[in-house]
Motif scaffolding. Structure first.
Motif, PDB file in Angstrom:
ATOM      1  N   ILE A  69       1.357   1.052  10.970  1.00 12.03           N
ATOM      2  CA  ILE A  69       1.949   0.133  11.956  1.00 12.03           C
ATOM      3  C   ILE A  69       0.932  -0.223  13.026  1.00 12.03           C
ATOM      4  O   ILE A  69       0.263   0.681  13.527  1.00 12.03           O
ATOM      5  CB  ILE A  69       3.173   0.800  12.638  1.00 12.03           C
ATOM      6  N   TYR A 133      15.103  -2.683   7.998  1.00 16.04           N
ATOM      7  CA  TYR A 133      14.366  -3.741   7.288  1.00 16.04           C
ATOM      8  C   TYR A 133      12.939  -3.859   7.806  1.00 16.04           C
ATOM      9  O   TYR A 133      12.369  -4.943   7.897  1.00 16.04           O
ATOM     10  CB  TYR A 133      15.096  -5.085   7.442  1.00 16.04           C
ATOM     11  N   ALA A 136       8.511   0.178   6.129  1.00 16.29           N
ATOM     12  CA  ALA A 136       8.805   1.170   5.094  1.00 16.29           C
ATOM     13  C   ALA A 136       9.905   0.650   4.156  1.00 16.29           C
ATOM     14  O   ALA A 136       9.869   0.897   2.946  1.00 16.29           O
ATOM     15  CB  ALA A 136       9.235   2.484   5.735  1.00 16.29           C
ATOM     16  N   ALA A 137      10.843  -0.087   4.719  1.00 11.79           N
ATOM     17  CA  ALA A 137      11.936  -0.631   3.895  1.00 11.79           C
ATOM     18  C   ALA A 137      11.397  -1.587   2.826  1.00 11.79           C
ATOM     19  O   ALA A 137      11.952  -1.673   1.729  1.00 11.79           O
ATOM     20  CB  ALA A 137      12.963  -1.341   4.775  1.00 11.79           C
ATOM     21  N   ARG A 157      20.230  -4.298  12.160  1.00 10.53           N
ATOM     22  CA  ARG A 157      21.039  -4.658  13.326  1.00 10.53           C
ATOM     23  C   ARG A 157      20.835  -6.089  13.819  1.00 10.53           C
ATOM     24  O   ARG A 157      21.601  -6.549  14.654  1.00 10.53           O
ATOM     25  CB  ARG A 157      20.782  -3.668  14.448  1.00 10.53           C
ATOM     26  N   ARG A 161      16.860 -11.404  11.320  1.00 10.09           N
ATOM     27  CA  ARG A 161      15.749 -10.651  10.723  1.00 10.09           C
ATOM     28  C   ARG A 161      16.169 -10.043   9.390  1.00 10.09           C
ATOM     29  O   ARG A 161      15.384  -9.982   8.441  1.00 10.09           O
ATOM     30  CB  ARG A 161      15.263  -9.564  11.690  1.00 10.09           C
ATOM     31  N   TRP A 179      24.990  -4.488  10.301  1.00 13.00           N
ATOM     32  CA  TRP A 179      24.884  -3.077  10.700  1.00 13.00           C
ATOM     33  C   TRP A 179      26.263  -2.453  10.890  1.00 13.00           C
ATOM     34  O   TRP A 179      26.512  -1.311  10.488  1.00 13.00           O
ATOM     35  CB  TRP A 179      24.043  -2.971  11.966  1.00 13.00           C
ATOM     36  N   THR A 195      15.557   4.177   6.453  1.00 17.63           N
ATOM     37  CA  THR A 195      14.189   3.772   6.807  1.00 17.63           C
ATOM     38  C   THR A 195      14.106   3.428   8.294  1.00 17.63           C
ATOM     39  O   THR A 195      13.098   2.893   8.739  1.00 17.63           O
ATOM     40  CB  THR A 195      13.703   2.560   5.979  1.00 17.63           C
ATOM     41  N   THR A 196      15.165   3.716   9.044  1.00 15.16           N
ATOM     42  CA  THR A 196      15.105   3.506  10.502  1.00 15.16           C
ATOM     43  C   THR A 196      14.590   4.803  11.147  1.00 15.16           C
ATOM     44  O   THR A 196      14.637   5.866  10.529  1.00 15.16           O
ATOM     45  CB  THR A 196      16.485   3.187  11.111  1.00 15.16           C
ATOM     46  N   MET A 200      14.913  10.649  14.388  1.00 15.51           N
ATOM     47  CA  MET A 200      13.545  11.180  14.459  1.00 15.51           C
ATOM     48  C   MET A 200      13.358  11.931  15.774  1.00 15.51           C
ATOM     49  O   MET A 200      13.885  11.515  16.811  1.00 15.51           O
ATOM     50  CB  MET A 200      12.552  10.018  14.364  1.00 15.51           C
ATOM     51  N   LEU A 226      13.530   8.966   5.213  1.00 21.15           N
ATOM     52  CA  LEU A 226      12.061   8.882   5.229  1.00 21.15           C
ATOM     53  C   LEU A 226      11.440   9.655   6.388  1.00 21.15           C
ATOM     54  O   LEU A 226      10.240   9.908   6.406  1.00 21.15           O
ATOM     55  CB  LEU A 226      11.592   7.423   5.303  1.00 21.15           C
ATOM     56  N   TYR A 228      10.180  12.706   8.543  1.00 21.57           N
ATOM     57  CA  TYR A 228       9.723  14.055   8.200  1.00 21.57           C
ATOM     58  C   TYR A 228       9.658  14.957   9.415  1.00 21.57           C
ATOM     59  O   TYR A 228       9.200  16.091   9.339  1.00 21.57           O
ATOM     60  CB  TYR A 228       8.381  14.030   7.451  1.00 21.57           C
ATOM     61  N   GLY A 249      11.243  12.983   4.191  1.00 23.20           N
ATOM     62  CA  GLY A 249      10.098  12.092   4.060  1.00 23.20           C
ATOM     63  C   GLY A 249       8.773  12.764   3.736  1.00 23.20           C
ATOM     64  O   GLY A 249       7.766  12.070   3.546  1.00 23.20           O
ATOM     65  N   MET A 252       7.183  11.816   0.312  1.00 19.83           N
ATOM     66  CA  MET A 252       6.669  10.439   0.311  1.00 19.83           C
ATOM     67  C   MET A 252       5.314  10.376   1.019  1.00 19.83           C
ATOM     68  O   MET A 252       4.355   9.772   0.525  1.00 19.83           O
ATOM     69  CB  MET A 252       7.670   9.502   0.988  1.00 19.83           C
TER      70      MET A 252
HETATM   71  P1  NAP Z   1       9.391  -0.320  11.494  1.00 20.12           P
HETATM   72  O1  NAP Z   1       8.609  -1.312  10.696  1.00 20.12           O
HETATM   73  O2  NAP Z   1       9.290  -0.315  12.968  1.00 20.12           O
HETATM   74  O3  NAP Z   1      10.935  -0.488  11.062  1.00 20.12           O
HETATM   75  C1  NAP Z   1      11.984   0.242  11.676  1.00 20.12           C
HETATM   76  C2  NAP Z   1      13.328  -0.344  11.274  1.00 20.12           C
HETATM   77  O4  NAP Z   1      14.349   0.431  11.868  1.00 20.12           O
HETATM   78  C3  NAP Z   1      13.571  -1.791  11.720  1.00 20.12           C
HETATM   79  O5  NAP Z   1      14.333  -2.432  10.761  1.00 20.12           O
HETATM   80  C4  NAP Z   1      14.382  -1.589  13.016  1.00 20.12           C
HETATM   81  O6  NAP Z   1      15.188  -2.694  13.326  1.00 20.12           O
HETATM   82  C5  NAP Z   1      15.248  -0.418  12.600  1.00 20.12           C
HETATM   83  N1  NAP Z   1      15.796   0.279  13.742  1.00 20.12           N
HETATM   84  C6  NAP Z   1      15.121   0.915  14.728  1.00 20.12           C
HETATM   85  N2  NAP Z   1      16.001   1.465  15.602  1.00 20.12           N
HETATM   86  C7  NAP Z   1      17.249   1.136  15.164  1.00 20.12           C
HETATM   87  C8  NAP Z   1      18.561   1.400  15.638  1.00 20.12           C
HETATM   88  N3  NAP Z   1      18.770   2.137  16.736  1.00 20.12           N
HETATM   89  N4  NAP Z   1      19.610   0.902  14.944  1.00 20.12           N
HETATM   90  C9  NAP Z   1      19.398   0.185  13.824  1.00 20.12           C
HETATM   91  N5  NAP Z   1      18.185  -0.097  13.307  1.00 20.12           N
HETATM   92  C10 NAP Z   1      17.120   0.387  13.974  1.00 20.12           C
HETATM   93  O7  NAP Z   1       9.018   1.163  11.047  1.00 20.12           O
HETATM   94  P2  NAP Z   1       8.640   1.702   9.574  1.00 20.12           P
HETATM   95  O8  NAP Z   1       7.188   1.766   9.394  1.00 20.12           O
HETATM   96  O9  NAP Z   1       9.453   0.953   8.590  1.00 20.12           O
HETATM   97  O10 NAP Z   1       9.119   3.228   9.698  1.00 20.12           O
HETATM   98  C11 NAP Z   1      10.486   3.521   9.813  1.00 20.12           C
HETATM   99  C12 NAP Z   1      10.737   5.016   9.648  1.00 20.12           C
HETATM  100  O11 NAP Z   1      10.268   5.475   8.389  1.00 20.12           O
HETATM  101  C13 NAP Z   1      10.050   5.887  10.700  1.00 20.12           C
HETATM  102  O12 NAP Z   1      10.908   6.945  11.009  1.00 20.12           O
HETATM  103  C14 NAP Z   1       8.825   6.400   9.978  1.00 20.12           C
HETATM  104  O13 NAP Z   1       8.402   7.660  10.473  1.00 20.12           O
HETATM  105  C15 NAP Z   1       9.365   6.545   8.569  1.00 20.12           C
HETATM  106  N6  NAP Z   1       8.304   6.416   7.562  1.00 20.12           N
HETATM  107  C16 NAP Z   1       8.076   7.474   6.754  1.00 20.12           C
HETATM  108  C17 NAP Z   1       7.102   7.388   5.784  1.00 20.12           C
HETATM  109  C18 NAP Z   1       6.848   8.563   4.900  1.00 20.12           C
HETATM  110  O14 NAP Z   1       5.823   8.594   4.225  1.00 20.12           O
HETATM  111  N7  NAP Z   1       7.750   9.510   4.843  1.00 20.12           N
HETATM  112  C19 NAP Z   1       6.356   6.209   5.620  1.00 20.12           C
HETATM  113  C20 NAP Z   1       6.620   5.126   6.475  1.00 20.12           C
HETATM  114  C21 NAP Z   1       7.607   5.256   7.449  1.00 20.12           C
HETATM  115  P3  NAP Z   1      14.787  -3.719  14.530  1.00 20.12           P
HETATM  116  O15 NAP Z   1      13.546  -4.423  14.046  1.00 20.12           O
HETATM  117  O16 NAP Z   1      15.965  -4.574  14.639  1.00 20.12           O
HETATM  118  O17 NAP Z   1      14.493  -2.853  15.725  1.00 20.12           O
END
Ligand code: NAP
Length: 285
Positions: A69, A133, A136-137, A157, A161, A179, A195-196, A200, A226, A228, A249, A252
């Motif tokens: 990111i 979305y 990671a999604a 939400r 988007r 949502w 994936t949110t 965390m 996802l 960890y 997570g 992954m």
């Molecule tokens: P990102 O691109 O910032 O996406 C986060 C998503 O979560 C967005 O759709 C966001 O929506 C939504 N969100 C955030 N807060 C929310 C809430 N309170 N209610 C509803 N939706 C919410 O981040 P990402 O890279 O996809 O990562 C997301 C998560 O996956 C993190 O916890 C990260 O640590 C984990 N992850 C894990 C791995 C692994 O290898 N295990 C790899 C990648 C990511 P809005 O845009 O509307 O805010």
């Protein structure tokens, strides 16, 4: 800490912020175990510096790097080539060299699938719910599509988007779900993926679905978070209490890293060593 010499080769990860990445622990443990004269370092790269950073990594003869990111999508135009999988996902998390220049690929899909593929499950018959979305999604939805899942519900939400995310692929098996409606599909769903970042650390008492929601899932459903940190999240604790199979997570993270390392060093990654390094790093945070 490896001995750094004139022959030491560089690997790394670019992101903003970058200070919380666990990738250096995982990769440096693997490189040391294999006796390779490489070092993996974090690079803090702000969005406006992305083009310069990529040219600089090339000029410095960096062997390859991970992308996190907020650069996973933004990096696409700066690469000489992008793998079919990364094009399908629309995001790159791993970059390696070719004769043409930097090649981007995506090992998050492999990382996500690794713990799922260890079990026999009728993937092509099931419906999936993906919460969120973001970046990671994109990997999760592509992985579920490639598994052949019958229906993929995606809930987020912000309506616009969410719609843009779903329509960024031509696939007819994707269904946007507001949502507020996210629990309405649970009776039909066999895999739920969070994936949110809800739940965390430090927000350990938050969960995207309640115990009451999870009660609606079939008994054979899998709940995959996802996140960890913590392990398990409240979502997974609730799913365990309901008697469901759960995945966090860490696998992954491990398997996307192992696949990336194999691109760079051309030999199998020592996954057990990498897993221990991750667990140790998480334990000390
Ligand atoms: P990102 O691109 O910032 O996406 C986060 C998503 O979560 C967005 O759709 C966001 O929506 C939504 N969100 C955030 N807060 C929310 C809430 N309170 N209610 C509803 N939706 C919410 O981040 P990402 O890279 O996809 O990562 C997301 C998560 O996956 C993190 O916890 C990260 O640590 C984990 N992850 C894990 C791995 C692994 O290898 N295990 C790899 C990648 C990511 P809005 O845009 O509307 O805010």
């Amino acid at each position: 800490m490896p001995k750094i010499s004139g022959q030491t080769q560089l690997l790394g990860v670019i992101g903003d912020p970058i200070e919380h990445t666990l990738s250096p622990e995982m990769h440096n443990a693997a490189l040391e175990y294999l006796g390779l004269n490489y070092i993996y370092v974090p690079f803090w790269v702000k969005p406006q510096q992305l083009a310069g950073a990529i040219a600089g990594l090339d000029a410095l003869n960096v062997v390859g790097f991970n992308v996190t990111i907020p650069h996973k999508e933004a990096i696409l135009p700066y690469l000489a080539d992008v793998s079919d999988l990364a094009q399908q996902v629309g995001a790159v998390n791993t970059v390696y060299r070719s004769e043409k220049g930097w090649v981007g690929t995506n090992t998050d899909v492999h990382g996500f699938l690794a713990p799922l593929q260890q079990q026999t499950y009728p993937w092509s018959e099931i419906a999936v719910l993906v919460l969120g979305y973001g970046g990671a999604a994109r990997a999760v939805v592509t992985a579920c599509y490639n598994l052949g899942c019958r229906q993929i519900y995606i809930s987020g939400r912000q309506g616009e988007r969410l719609e843009a995310f779903v329509t960024s692929w031509p696939w007819r098996t994707l269904y946007p779900l507001a949502w507020s409606e996210r629990a309405t599909c649970l009776e039909k769903v066999s895999l739920v993926v969070n994936t949110t970042p809800i739940g965390m650390s430090p927000h350990r008492d938050a969960t995207p679905l309640t115990g009451e929601d999870l009660a609606r899932l079939p008994d054979t459903a899998i709940v995959y978070d996802l996140i960890y940190k913590p392990r398990p999240t409240l979502l997974l604790q609730l799913a365990m209490a309901r008697g469901l199979q759960t995945l966090d997570g860490l696998a992954m993270l491990l398997h996307q890293g192992a696949a990336a390392l194999e691109y760079w060093i051309g030999q199998p990654a020592p996954t057990a060593i990498m897993a221990t390094a991750l667990e140790t790093a998480l334990g000390t945070e």
